[in-house]
Design a protein around this motif. Structure first.
Motif, PDB file in Angstrom:
ATOM      1  N   LYS A   1      -5.485 -20.937 -12.098  1.00 45.38           N
ATOM      2  CA  LYS A   1      -5.630 -20.083 -13.208  1.00 45.38           C
ATOM      3  C   LYS A   1      -5.902 -18.667 -12.960  1.00 45.38           C
ATOM      4  CE  LYS A   1      -7.614 -24.142 -15.468  1.00 45.38           C
ATOM      5  NZ  LYS A   1      -8.721 -24.905 -16.227  1.00 45.38           N
ATOM      6  N   ILE A   2      -4.888 -18.128 -12.385  1.00 47.60           N
ATOM      7  CA  ILE A   2      -4.675 -16.621 -12.289  1.00 47.60           C
ATOM      8  C   ILE A   2      -3.363 -16.352 -12.517  1.00 47.60           C
ATOM      9  CG2 ILE A   2      -4.594 -14.844 -10.716  1.00 47.60           C
ATOM     10  CD1 ILE A   2      -6.663 -16.553  -8.721  1.00 47.60           C
ATOM     11  N   ALA A   3      -3.266 -15.416 -13.768  1.00 46.36           N
ATOM     12  CA  ALA A   3      -2.025 -14.946 -14.216  1.00 46.36           C
ATOM     13  C   ALA A   3      -2.192 -13.561 -14.881  1.00 46.36           C
ATOM     14  CB  ALA A   3      -1.432 -16.000 -15.122  1.00 46.36           C
ATOM     15  N   GLY A   4      -1.441 -13.216 -15.971  1.00 45.09           N
ATOM     16  CA  GLY A   4      -1.324 -12.002 -16.734  1.00 45.09           C
ATOM     17  C   GLY A   4      -2.674 -11.557 -17.148  1.00 45.09           C
ATOM     18  N   ASP A   5      -3.520 -12.562 -17.799  1.00 41.63           N
ATOM     19  CA  ASP A   5      -4.824 -11.976 -18.326  1.00 41.63           C
ATOM     20  C   ASP A   5      -5.849 -11.718 -17.110  1.00 41.63           C
ATOM     21  OD1 ASP A   5      -4.194 -12.811 -20.507  1.00 41.63           O
ATOM     22  OD2 ASP A   5      -5.329 -14.841 -20.753  1.00 41.63           O
TER      23      ASP A   5
ATOM     24  N   GLU B   1      -4.502  -6.037  -6.251  1.00 47.22           N
ATOM     25  CA  GLU B   1      -4.028  -6.795  -5.163  1.00 47.22           C
ATOM     26  C   GLU B   1      -4.787  -8.232  -4.867  1.00 47.22           C
ATOM     27  OE1 GLU B   1      -4.534  -5.540  -0.484  1.00 47.22           O
ATOM     28  OE2 GLU B   1      -5.236  -4.362  -2.007  1.00 47.22           O
ATOM     29  N   GLU B   2      -5.981  -8.423  -5.418  1.00 43.38           N
ATOM     30  CA  GLU B   2      -6.854  -9.740  -5.191  1.00 43.38           C
ATOM     31  C   GLU B   2      -5.851 -10.758  -5.904  1.00 43.38           C
ATOM     32  OE1 GLU B   2     -10.970 -12.038  -5.949  1.00 43.38           O
ATOM     33  OE2 GLU B   2     -10.797  -9.754  -6.091  1.00 43.38           O
ATOM     34  N   PRO B   3      -5.786 -10.527  -7.312  1.00 46.06           N
ATOM     35  CA  PRO B   3      -4.943 -11.704  -8.062  1.00 46.06           C
ATOM     36  C   PRO B   3      -3.312 -11.791  -7.632  1.00 46.06           C
ATOM     37  CG  PRO B   3      -5.307  -9.686  -9.668  1.00 46.06           C
ATOM     38  CD  PRO B   3      -6.059  -9.497  -8.285  1.00 46.06           C
ATOM     39  N   VAL B   4      -2.717 -10.846  -7.307  1.00 46.60           N
ATOM     40  CA  VAL B   4      -1.569 -10.829  -6.755  1.00 46.60           C
ATOM     41  C   VAL B   4      -1.442 -11.533  -5.385  1.00 46.60           C
ATOM     42  CG1 VAL B   4       0.409  -9.408  -5.778  1.00 46.60           C
ATOM     43  CG2 VAL B   4      -0.555  -9.112  -8.090  1.00 46.60           C
ATOM     44  N   SER B   5      -2.122 -11.510  -4.672  1.00 48.56           N
ATOM     45  CA  SER B   5      -2.338 -12.072  -3.311  1.00 48.56           C
ATOM     46  C   SER B   5      -2.479 -13.395  -3.271  1.00 48.56           C
ATOM     47  CB  SER B   5      -3.238 -11.428  -2.359  1.00 48.56           C
ATOM     48  OG  SER B   5      -4.522 -11.429  -2.857  1.00 48.56           O
ATOM     49  N   LEU B   6      -3.470 -13.879  -4.383  1.00 49.28           N
ATOM     50  CA  LEU B   6      -3.740 -15.297  -4.526  1.00 49.28           C
ATOM     51  C   LEU B   6      -2.576 -16.172  -5.099  1.00 49.28           C
ATOM     52  CD1 LEU B   6      -7.328 -14.944  -6.192  1.00 49.28           C
ATOM     53  CD2 LEU B   6      -6.643 -15.878  -3.811  1.00 49.28           C
ATOM     54  N   ILE B   7      -1.799 -15.397  -5.858  1.00 48.46           N
ATOM     55  CA  ILE B   7      -0.630 -16.014  -6.180  1.00 48.46           C
ATOM     56  C   ILE B   7       0.595 -16.103  -5.202  1.00 48.46           C
ATOM     57  CG2 ILE B   7       1.655 -15.886  -7.854  1.00 48.46           C
ATOM     58  CD1 ILE B   7      -0.263 -14.235  -9.834  1.00 48.46           C
ATOM     59  N   ALA B   8       0.467 -14.987  -4.209  1.00 45.32           N
ATOM     60  CA  ALA B   8       1.486 -15.155  -3.233  1.00 45.32           C
ATOM     61  C   ALA B   8       1.051 -16.392  -2.032  1.00 45.32           C
ATOM     62  CB  ALA B   8       1.702 -13.972  -2.508  1.00 45.32           C
TER      63      ALA B   8
ATOM     64  N   LEU C   1       6.562  -7.511  -8.193  1.00 45.47           N
ATOM     65  CA  LEU C   1       5.691  -8.766  -7.845  1.00 45.47           C
ATOM     66  C   LEU C   1       6.909  -9.679  -7.131  1.00 45.47           C
ATOM     67  CD1 LEU C   1       3.428 -10.796  -7.933  1.00 45.47           C
ATOM     68  CD2 LEU C   1       4.419 -11.388 -10.229  1.00 45.47           C
ATOM     69  N   ASP C   2       8.107  -9.467  -7.537  1.00 50.08           N
ATOM     70  CA  ASP C   2       9.096 -10.323  -6.721  1.00 50.08           C
ATOM     71  C   ASP C   2       9.036  -9.734  -5.153  1.00 50.08           C
ATOM     72  OD1 ASP C   2      10.168  -7.836  -7.646  1.00 50.08           O
ATOM     73  OD2 ASP C   2      12.146  -8.491  -7.839  1.00 50.08           O
ATOM     74  N   LYS C   3       9.008  -8.447  -4.929  1.00 50.49           N
ATOM     75  CA  LYS C   3       9.081  -7.725  -3.640  1.00 50.49           C
ATOM     76  C   LYS C   3       7.722  -8.510  -2.881  1.00 50.49           C
ATOM     77  CE  LYS C   3      12.906  -5.495  -4.452  1.00 50.49           C
ATOM     78  NZ  LYS C   3      14.153  -6.013  -3.650  1.00 50.49           N
ATOM     79  N   TYR C   4       6.942  -8.458  -3.383  1.00 46.02           N
ATOM     80  CA  TYR C   4       5.504  -8.702  -2.757  1.00 46.02           C
ATOM     81  C   TYR C   4       5.601 -10.218  -2.229  1.00 46.02           C
ATOM     82  CZ  TYR C   4       0.310  -9.305  -1.866  1.00 46.02           C
ATOM     83  OH  TYR C   4      -0.740  -9.634  -1.089  1.00 46.02           O
ATOM     84  N   ILE C   5       6.067 -11.169  -3.316  1.00 46.42           N
ATOM     85  CA  ILE C   5       6.190 -12.540  -2.750  1.00 46.42           C
ATOM     86  C   ILE C   5       7.298 -12.589  -1.607  1.00 46.42           C
ATOM     87  CG2 ILE C   5       6.947 -14.989  -3.792  1.00 46.42           C
ATOM     88  CD1 ILE C   5       5.579 -14.057  -6.611  1.00 46.42           C
ATOM     89  N   GLU C   6       8.236 -12.055  -1.923  1.00 43.13           N
ATOM     90  CA  GLU C   6       9.276 -12.013  -0.857  1.00 43.13           C
ATOM     91  C   GLU C   6       8.705 -11.663   0.578  1.00 43.13           C
ATOM     92  OE1 GLU C   6      13.298  -9.615  -0.592  1.00 43.13           O
ATOM     93  OE2 GLU C   6      13.396 -10.833  -2.554  1.00 43.13           O
TER      94      GLU C   6
END
Length: 343
Positions: free
Chosen positions: A180-184, A253-260, A295-300
């Motif tokens: 439950k981590i996304a755009g919001d 950084e925190e929500p993005v890293s959790l998704i990755a 975001l695509d670069k980060y997950i990559e």
């Protein structure tokens, strides 16, 4: 003037941030925010969709602009039902569809209670039969992937309330995860950063503008500065500051890293043969949250697998739902009419 058209099928992407409606043989006919303005004194709906979104943070005390879906699930059943009725009617335009078949997208880890709430709300909004389909499965179909082949495909669908990660093969989901981590949560992280650093309170709309205009998930890709208006928490007066892209990147950084990390964890659980397919075909990024710059670069970088953002990323899920509607006779369902296999 209304007329009746029995048997018309409809697909709905019931998103936390946006609702999209797809009519069979017509395509996407509606795309509006999942917001409802309610008069608390009269318990009356005043506005729905974009008109209601304009009221957020700008209404008198007796009027509240609410989002009846949170974290990808229904948080206010009655308001969701009223919102669905409005969108179904508006999506039909001048045509009055009587008791249509409706397919609704759900997060991949939705509980039985959450699924039942979606089914009941949709039925009470006028649907004859309600079918459920997992968001990453619908996203893969909508993006044009041939999921019926014995090849592994990985989809990361980032909406407003949830991120769904799935590895798909032979028409079914092999490995899945959802958080439950996304755009919001991206918006909330930006609001928190501005409040803590500048003692300035900003709203959701301002945070979203910052995210879209200057935000980035990967360092060095953007170098913009944007003026931000809000309320100074110390003086209580309106104030203006300037924020740059690097600050927004740090805030996210925190929500993005959790998704990755979730994507990485799903890859670790994927069978070796399917992992080899994914290394070759890459990861497909869908949903409005997937449009976050870099975001695509980060997950990559985290996974070592190439990542591609789907065309019409926001509409992939509802388009996949619409395509599924055309093949109801070929779809296998469980007892809750949830899609299990598409041939």
């Amino acid at each position: 003037m209304w007329f009746f058209s029995i048997g018309t099928d409809m697909g709905i992407d019931l998103g936390t941030a946006t609702v999209l409606v797809y009519l069979k043989d017509k395509g996407v006919v509606l795309k509006e925010p999942s917001v409802v303005a309610v008069d608390k004194n009269k318990n009356q709906v005043l506005a729905v969709g974009e008109e209601a979104r304009q009221m957020i943070g700008r209404t008198p005390g007796n009027i509240v602009a609410v989002r009846p879906l949170r974290d990808g699930v229904i948080s206010d059943y009655d308001i969701t039902e009223k919102m669905l009725k409005y969108f179904i009617k508006k999506g039909c335009g001048k045509r009055r569809i009587s008791a249509p078949n409706v397919m609704v997208c759900i997060p991949s880890q939705a509980t039985e209670v959450e699924k039942r709430a979606v089914i009941n709300a949709t039925k009470n909004s006028g649907a004859k039969n309600v079918y459920l389909i997992e968001e990453p499965l619908a996203a893969a179909i909508g993006a044009g992937l041939d999921i019926s082949e014995p090849n592994g495909s990985m989809v990361v669908d980032i909406g407003g309330g949830t991120t769904d990660v799935a590895v798909i093969s032979l028409g079914g989901v092999v490995v899945r995860d959802s958080l439950k981590i996304a755009g919001d949560k991206f918006d909330e992280a930006i609001i928190k950063h501005i409040r803590n650093k500048y003692k300035l309170m900003i709203g959701e709309r301002t945070a979203e503008d910052l995210k879209i205009s200057i935000g980035s998930a990967y360092g060095g890709l953007r170098n913009y500065v944007m003026p931000v208006k809000g309320r100074n928490l110390i003086t209580g007066l309106p104030d203006t500051i300037e924020v740059n892209s690097e600050e927004i990147r740090n805030a996210l950084e925190e929500p993005v890293s959790l998704i990755a990390e979730t994507v990485h964890a799903v890859l670790e659980k994927t069978p070796p043969e399917l992992s080899a397919d994914i290394m070759e075909s890459g990861i497909l990024l869908t949903g409005g949250g997937g449009l976050l710059f870099g975001l695509d670069k980060y997950i990559e970088k985290i996974t070592g697998v190439k990542v591609k953002v789907a065309e019409d990323s926001v509409e992939c899920v509802v388009k996949g739902t619409g395509k599924s509607l055309k093949h109801l006779n070929k779809i296998e369902f469980n007892s809750d009419k949830e899609v299990k296999l598409i041939e």
